[in-house]
Motif scaffolding. Structure first.
Motif, PDB file in Angstrom:
ATOM      1  N   VAL A 158     -20.052  52.266 -19.421  1.00 46.88           N
ATOM      2  CA  VAL A 158     -20.618  53.396 -18.684  1.00 46.88           C
ATOM      3  C   VAL A 158     -20.095  53.310 -17.248  1.00 46.88           C
ATOM      4  N   LEU A 164     -18.236  49.532 -25.385  1.00 51.60           N
ATOM      5  CA  LEU A 164     -18.738  50.690 -24.664  1.00 51.60           C
ATOM      6  C   LEU A 164     -18.902  50.382 -23.181  1.00 51.60           C
ATOM      7  N   HIS A 183     -15.682  54.802 -24.762  1.00 50.51           N
ATOM      8  CA  HIS A 183     -15.864  54.007 -25.972  1.00 50.51           C
ATOM      9  C   HIS A 183     -14.503  53.607 -26.540  1.00 50.51           C
ATOM     10  N   GLN A 243     -19.464  57.908 -20.477  1.00 47.88           N
ATOM     11  CA  GLN A 243     -19.298  56.770 -21.376  1.00 47.88           C
ATOM     12  C   GLN A 243     -17.844  56.712 -21.829  1.00 47.88           C
TER      13      GLN A 243
END
Length: 262
Positions: A178, A176, A143, A141
């Motif tokens: 991924v 965010l 962020h 991830q």
């Protein structure tokens, strides 16, 4: 004579154009343009603030004075040719209306400028959180965050072939991301950009998937699998060779445990 001066001042106030609006950023410099006619040779320049015409910078008799008001001391530069005034190291108190009075051989020009001082967007912070790693690659991830309010987020990934999945907030922002990074890929650049209607600020984060399995562990795992295979094969061979004896032993044990089965 006094009445004539009052009439002139009144007409100047009536004929003056609405204030021009200009914006600057905290800690930066800003130049307030005088709007002078390029053909003019200025003999007098007066920059002032407040309704009582408090001078902050003047040019008269060939001399420039930019230290008239303590708030601006050491932070002003006056161009005697263009009449432009530069304010250095802006602060919030500099946000106000400025008036410039220009004189050229009896001709006069008055202009007002309304200065707004803004906070420049801060560069966002990018934080990575590993999810899971395999021999093929890494899931992670990424962020993006900023203390500034009312901004939108935008991601750019290079190379663009990297597999990504974005998660947006209710307002449509996407802080965010991924991503899957293959072990065979070169380092990947993640660029997060925070934007308002007038400003942008970006930060670049570089990451690479390094799945590091020590060679000794690989050898131990290979040896264990090989030994397990040998043991299994030996058991299969022994069972096949002694299958009749094993069958007799099992019948004897069953007879002793269950006499009624005879």
């Amino acid at each position: 004579m006094r009445l004539q001066v009052l009439v002139i001042l009144f007409l100047q106030g009536v004929l003056a154009e609405p204030p021009s609006k200009i914006s600057g950023y905290l800690g930066h410099n800003i130049t307030l343009p005088s709007g002078v006619d390029p053909s003019w040779i200025l003999t007098r320049i007066e920059w002032s603030v407040f309704s009582n015409t408090t001078w902050i910078a003047t040019y008269y008799n060939g001399k420039i004075n930019t230290d008239r008001l303590s708030q601006y001391k050491g932070r002003l530069s006056l161009d005697k040719t263009s009449g432009d005034l530069t304010i250095h190291n802006l602060n919030t108190k500099d946000a106000r209306e400025y008036t410039v009075n220009l004189i050229n051989n009896g001709n006069q020009s008055i202009r007002k400028i309304e200065l707004t001082v803004k906070q420049r967007l801060q560069k966002p912070t990018i934080r990575s959180i590993p999810i899971v790693s395999t021999r093929e690659g890494c899931w992670m991830q990424v962020h993006c965050s900023t203390p500034d309010k009312g901004v939108t987020f935008h991601w750019e990934v290079n190379p663009p072939s990297v597999l990504t999945y974005s998660r947006s907030k209710q307002d449509g922002n996407v802080p965010l991301l991924v991503a899957f990074l293959s072990t065979s890929q070169n380092p990947v650049n993640f660029t997060c950009t925070c934007s308002t209607e007038t400003q942008n600020a970006s930060t670049v984060f570089t990451s690479k998937c390094d799945v590091d399995i020590p060679t000794s562990h690989v050898r131990e795992r290979t040896a264990a699998l090989f030994l397990g295979g040998l043991v299994t094969s030996a058991l299969i061979i022994l069972v096949y060779v002694f299958r009749e004896k094993i069958s007799d032993v099992l019948k004897t044990l069953r007879g002793k445990l269950c006499p009624s089965a005879k």
